[in-house]
Design a protein around this motif. Structure first.
Motif, PDB file in Angstrom:
ATOM      1  N   ARG A   1      71.696  49.032  65.187  1.00 34.24           N
ATOM      2  CA  ARG A   1      72.099  47.946  66.085  1.00 34.24           C
ATOM      3  C   ARG A   1      70.836  47.323  66.652  1.00 34.24           C
ATOM      4  O   ARG A   1      69.950  48.036  67.146  1.00 34.24           O
ATOM      5  CB  ARG A   1      72.984  48.505  67.196  1.00 34.24           C
ATOM      6  CG  ARG A   1      73.400  47.496  68.244  1.00 34.24           C
ATOM      7  CD  ARG A   1      74.431  48.115  69.191  1.00 34.24           C
ATOM      8  NE  ARG A   1      74.631  47.290  70.365  1.00 34.24           N
ATOM      9  CZ  ARG A   1      74.030  47.466  71.535  1.00 34.24           C
ATOM     10  NH1 ARG A   1      73.161  48.458  71.678  1.00 34.24           N
ATOM     11  NH2 ARG A   1      74.256  46.668  72.551  1.00 34.24           N
ATOM     12  N   ILE A   2      70.778  45.996  66.596  1.00 37.86           N
ATOM     13  CA  ILE A   2      69.591  45.277  67.083  1.00 37.86           C
ATOM     14  C   ILE A   2      69.938  44.584  68.395  1.00 37.86           C
ATOM     15  O   ILE A   2      70.939  43.870  68.489  1.00 37.86           O
ATOM     16  CB  ILE A   2      69.100  44.250  66.035  1.00 37.86           C
ATOM     17  CG1 ILE A   2      68.636  44.986  64.775  1.00 37.86           C
ATOM     18  CG2 ILE A   2      67.980  43.385  66.596  1.00 37.86           C
ATOM     19  CD1 ILE A   2      68.206  44.069  63.651  1.00 37.86           C
TER      20      ILE A   2
ATOM     21  N   SER B   1      65.694  35.296  65.677  1.00 34.64           N
ATOM     22  CA  SER B   1      66.800  35.187  64.717  1.00 34.64           C
ATOM     23  C   SER B   1      66.417  35.744  63.347  1.00 34.64           C
ATOM     24  O   SER B   1      67.270  36.262  62.617  1.00 34.64           O
ATOM     25  CB  SER B   1      67.253  33.739  64.583  1.00 34.64           C
ATOM     26  OG  SER B   1      66.163  32.922  64.171  1.00 34.64           O
ATOM     27  N   ARG B   2      65.124  35.658  62.986  1.00 29.81           N
ATOM     28  CA  ARG B   2      64.680  36.184  61.689  1.00 29.81           C
ATOM     29  C   ARG B   2      64.823  37.704  61.657  1.00 29.81           C
ATOM     30  O   ARG B   2      65.240  38.270  60.649  1.00 29.81           O
ATOM     31  CB  ARG B   2      63.227  35.776  61.432  1.00 29.81           C
ATOM     32  CG  ARG B   2      63.038  34.306  61.134  1.00 29.81           C
ATOM     33  CD  ARG B   2      61.597  34.032  60.799  1.00 29.81           C
ATOM     34  NE  ARG B   2      61.168  34.767  59.589  1.00 29.81           N
ATOM     35  CZ  ARG B   2      59.900  34.908  59.230  1.00 29.81           C
ATOM     36  NH1 ARG B   2      58.930  34.374  59.969  1.00 29.81           N
ATOM     37  NH2 ARG B   2      59.599  35.561  58.133  1.00 29.81           N
ATOM     38  N   ILE B   3      64.485  38.360  62.775  1.00 28.62           N
ATOM     39  CA  ILE B   3      64.578  39.833  62.823  1.00 28.62           C
ATOM     40  C   ILE B   3      66.053  40.258  62.847  1.00 28.62           C
ATOM     41  O   ILE B   3      66.448  41.219  62.172  1.00 28.62           O
ATOM     42  CB  ILE B   3      63.839  40.375  64.062  1.00 28.62           C
ATOM     43  CG1 ILE B   3      62.344  40.014  63.968  1.00 28.62           C
ATOM     44  CG2 ILE B   3      64.037  41.882  64.195  1.00 28.62           C
ATOM     45  CD1 ILE B   3      61.534  40.394  65.181  1.00 28.62           C
ATOM     46  N   VAL B   4      66.872  39.514  63.607  1.00 35.24           N
ATOM     47  CA  VAL B   4      68.295  39.862  63.693  1.00 35.24           C
ATOM     48  C   VAL B   4      68.962  39.735  62.327  1.00 35.24           C
ATOM     49  O   VAL B   4      69.813  40.553  61.953  1.00 35.24           O
ATOM     50  CB  VAL B   4      69.009  38.962  64.750  1.00 35.24           C
ATOM     51  CG1 VAL B   4      70.510  39.198  64.727  1.00 35.24           C
ATOM     52  CG2 VAL B   4      68.448  39.225  66.136  1.00 35.24           C
ATOM     53  N   SER B   5      68.565  38.746  61.544  1.00 32.00           N
ATOM     54  CA  SER B   5      69.182  38.528  60.225  1.00 32.00           C
ATOM     55  C   SER B   5      68.847  39.635  59.232  1.00 32.00           C
ATOM     56  O   SER B   5      69.494  39.773  58.192  1.00 32.00           O
ATOM     57  CB  SER B   5      68.760  37.178  59.660  1.00 32.00           C
ATOM     58  OG  SER B   5      67.351  37.155  59.442  1.00 32.00           O
ATOM     59  N   LEU B   6      67.814  40.424  59.551  1.00 27.21           N
ATOM     60  CA  LEU B   6      67.399  41.497  58.632  1.00 27.21           C
ATOM     61  C   LEU B   6      68.054  42.851  58.965  1.00 27.21           C
ATOM     62  O   LEU B   6      67.570  43.899  58.533  1.00 27.21           O
ATOM     63  CB  LEU B   6      65.871  41.650  58.685  1.00 27.21           C
ATOM     64  CG  LEU B   6      65.045  40.449  58.216  1.00 27.21           C
ATOM     65  CD1 LEU B   6      63.570  40.697  58.474  1.00 27.21           C
ATOM     66  CD2 LEU B   6      65.299  40.180  56.747  1.00 27.21           C
TER      67      LEU B   6
END
Length: 825
Positions: A419-420, A400-405
């Motif tokens: 797009r992640i 979730s930390r990587i997606v939020s960035l």
């Protein structure tokens, strides 16, 4: 003396200037030569007309101007032109064949030649006027006749041969077909052609009847009585009449000869006598008076031959005209389209600079390290438009930390949109899709060329994945496809790719398309395939359906076809169309045909709706019902839906429709809400457009990113023209008629007419409104009885079929027509 010199000078100037003055006679001759030459050019261009030229030219005036340039495209078109007169001939023949009378427009160059010859010879123009009128009338009548045969539903002959009628003949034939019907139109036009020939050639009806009678008398000449009856026909009165006619004819010819004597240079009466003797034995009653002058120049043998030929009337036996076979009974020599029709890609390999890949990887690492996210490994997979960076994070890092960035990474890389994918299905890695600085175009040829390798029942070549591999899926396994994307995102190109994938891989007997195109222009090219790949409802006048009301009829016709196919599968004892076709192909296991049910190989039916939103706005629930029912049940019987829309909102893609479309294809959309509506997740709003899409097959948790292959309008035209030039099935593939279904299901309402039937019919025709509520109010009836009377009115042909909540269409226009119908009941 001085004045005389001046006069002399003037005379010399005037005499010299005569050489530069063109007299009226010379102008006429120049104009006549121009007419003859131009007539010859038009004649040869029409004679060498080819359908292949229609695909090469856009028929704009700019194409003719470009001939003087060094444009290689025009040079290539000129070299491949089939017309004998090149580009000029292709343009001229296209105009005359399409816009006028089809092949019968050949009368126009003939008329021009006749006028040019008449002006050159300085002859009497009455002959030219007469022949021009005759040729124009005959050309229009013949073009109208074939136009009527094309557009009259109960005849439907030469439907794909537009060259026999042209636009003018098609317009007049369609109007006459509607006015008189099939049989009435044939009688009317045949009578018009016969009357024209009768007036033009002064055909004697009595002599024609006598000639026919003599044929039949000769056939029954076993008895001597017919000869005895025929012998005393020649009487003295008849002989006297013939002598009088001969004398009048001879005197008339002599006077005509005298008038021509000076022109032709005949010396004496012997030559005149010779000419008169030549003409004397010819039946000049058939020659109209103004043209006796021309008949002097015709030798006896030629004229006698013409008369003999006129007496031989070829008889066409209508009983020998075989009934057109159904498509399942007919085999055609079909040649599959070749890849040469598609544009060769410039470079199929994806080339991205290593510096760009390394720089993006380093920037990605740096940005994540700023937020205390350590990365163990990065793998790069370059694609034609987007490059996938697979990140393996260190243990303990939350996804979730990587997606939020997401937005921070996009800012660091200065990318149009990333797009992640967290995580990548089947891998312990997170995917980051970053657009390339320069996107490479994926051509249709590089994708469709791989169809032969695919082992799919209905293969669809969509494009290339991020890794650069060609992606081919099977429509039969989906079994339906829902497409969404904003305007300009590549949705229509994707539909063209789907259609062409099936055209390149399947025989016309295996696949049929029902194409609904409310925009009227996107899929109009496929109209040419009506004898090959299209399935058509007999209740609809359009091959490519553009009207919302026709779209509803077509969907209901396919729904009825689905029900009939299920009956066949149940009778054969199989569960799907593949097993049914295998069983039918084996004579040992094939079920027996009955009058109610005939077994034959069933083709797949693909329904393509280019804009669902337009249908939902105009028809709403009425369209939703057949779509939902087909989506639920039609898979087993080989009917598949491909539905596209610009606006993937819940008003358009309702829950009932969406639940039955497990396969989704999302192009670039405007908002996250639209993305969630079509894919049930975000991501489509971050696509790049121009064919960039997310494809979600049924049963797959995450969508696959694909760059849709590009197929141009010119390529589609070349493919359709290639198939159109081939001989198709003699009869189009018709879906079952809804009118017949309603007639069967309604029962015989007319056997017990309601006592108020006639009065109700008069009220409906008088008010031109076929509604149950009108009869309830006017006749003070209950709903059930009024509805039953309306059903009786429909079966009697007074009102049209039901259209949901709308009032029925009143077919009968006035009370005179109504009285005719009531008397026949």
């Amino acid at each position: 003396m001085a004045s005389r010199k001046k006069l002399k000078v003037v005379k010399e100037n005037t005499s010299n200037s005569n050489y530069f003055i063109i007299s009226i006679e010379k102008k006429k001759k120049i104009f006549a030569i121009f007419l003859i030459v131009f007539a010859l050019l038009i004649f040869l261009s029409i004679l060498s007309y080819s359908r292949f030229d229609d695909a090469n030219f856009s028929y704009k005036i700019t194409d003719l101007i470009k001939v003087f340039s060094s444009n290689p495209e025009i040079a290539a078109k000129a070299s491949s032109t089939h017309n004998w007169l090149g580009i000029f001939g292709a343009f001229i023949s296209n105009f005359f064949i399409h816009a006028t009378l089809g092949y019968f427009s050949i009368v126009f160059p003939i008329i021009m030649f006749i006028w040019g010859y008449s002006i050159l010879r300085s002859q009497n123009y009455r002959a030219a006027i007469y022949l021009s009128n005759f040729l124009i009338i005959m050309g229009v009548l013949l073009a109208t006749f074939f136009g009527m045969l094309r557009f009259t539903p109960e005849i439907s002959l030469f439907t794909d041969t537009f060259e026999l009628s042209g636009n003018t003949g098609a317009f007049l034939g369609k109007a006459i077909g509607k006015l008189f019907g099939g049989l009435g139109s044939i009688i009317f036009l045949s009578a018009a052609i016969f009357i024209t020939l009768l007036i033009a050639f002064d055909i004697k009806i009595t002599k024609t009847l006598e000639f026919i009678k003599s044929i039949f008398v000769h056939e029954d000449s076993n008895d001597a009585e017919p000869i005895k009856i025929k012998a005393p026909v020649e009487e003295k009165t008849e002989d006297n009449l013939e002598k009088i006619k001969e004398l009048r004819r001879e005197s008339r010819l002599k006077s005509l000869f005298e008038s021509k004597k000076s022109k032709e240079g005949l010396a004496n009466e012997e030559e005149a006598g010779t000419k008169i003797k030549i003409i004397k034995n010819v039946d000049t009653d058939k020659i109209i008076e103004p043209y006796l002058e021309e008949e002097l120049d015709k030798p006896k043998e030629k004229k006698q031959k013409t008369i003999a030929e006129d007496q031989i009337v070829p008889e066409i036996d209508k009983d020998e005209e075989a009934k057109l076979p159904e498509q399942w009974e007919e085999e055609i020599d079909y040649v599959f389209p070749k890849l040469d029709l598609l544009t060769m890609p410039e470079d199929e390999e994806v080339k991205i600079h290593e510096e760009e890949l390394k720089r993006n990887a380093e920037l990605l690492k740096e940005k994540l390290s700023l937020f205390d996210i350590q990365i163990e490994d990065i793998t790069v997979t370059p694609g034609p438009v987007v490059t996938l960076y697979e990140i393996v994070p260190s243990p303990g890092v939350k996804i979730s930390r990587i997606v939020s960035l997401e937005h921070d990474i996009a800012l660091a890389l200065a990318a149009r949109g990333i797009r992640i994918i967290a995580p990548i299905p089947g891998k312990s890695a997170i995917g980051v899709e970053i657009p390339n600085a320069e996107a490479s175009l994926v051509r249709a040829r590089s994708v469709i060329g791989k169809l032969k390798e695919a082992k799919a029942e209905l293969p669809l070549a969509l494009g290339k994945t991020i890794s650069g591999e060609v992606y081919i899926t099977d429509l039969a396994k989906m079994p339906h496809l829902l497409i969404a994307g904003s305007t300009g995102s590549g949705k229509s190109v994707g539909i063209n790719m789907i259609i062409n994938s099936l055209i390149f891989s399947k025989h016309p007997s295996e696949v049929k398309f029902v194409i609904i195109d409310p925009k009227k222009i996107e899929l109009s090219f496929y109209k040419k395939l009506n004898k090959h790949f299209l399935a058509i409802s007999p209740d609809i006048e359009e091959e490519i359906i553009t009207s919302p009301s026709y779209a509803l009829l077509a969907l209901k016709a396919v729904e009825y076809e689905m029900e009939k196919r299920y009956d066949k599968l149940a009778k054969a004892g199989v569960r799907n169309i593949v097993d049914y076709n295998k069983k039918i192909s084996n004579p040992k296991t094939r079920p027996k045909d009955t009058d109610e049910m005939k077994h034959y190989k069933l083709p797949y039916i693909i329904i393509i709706i280019d804009e669902l939103a337009d249908l939902m706005i105009t028809s709403g629930k009425e369209v939703e019902e057949p779509i939902a029912r087909l989506a639920q049940l039609a898979r087993a019987v080989g009917i598949h839906l491909i539905v596209a829309t610009q606006r993937p909102s819940v008003n358009v893609i309702t829950g009932t429709i969406k639940a039955n479309f497990s396969a989704r294809m999302a192009y670039q959309v405007a908002t996250k809400i639209d993305s969630r509506t079509i894919l049930d997740m975000n991501g489509a709003e971050q696509l790049l457009g121009a064919g960039d899409m997310l494809f979600l097959p049924g049963g797959v948790p995450k969508p696959i990113r694909i760059q849709n292959a590009f197929i141009s309008t010119e390529e589609v035209e070349r493919v359709t023209n290639f198939i159109y030039a081939q001989k198709g099935f003699s009869k189009r593939y018709f879906l079952p008629s809804l009118y017949e279904k309603k007639k069967e299901g309604a029962g015989d309402y007319l056997s017990e007419l309601d006592p108020m039937f006639e009065e109700a019919a008069r009220i409906v025709v008088r008010h031109q409104q076929g509604s149950v509520s009108l009869l309830q109010r006017r006749l003070k009836l209950g709903y059930s009885r009024a509805a039953r009377i309306v059903d009786q009115l429909e079966q009697a042909g007074i009102v049209g079929p039901s259209e949901g909540s709308k009032a029925r269409e009143v077919i009968v226009e006035n009370e005179e027509q109504l009285e005719t119908i009531l008397r026949s009941l």
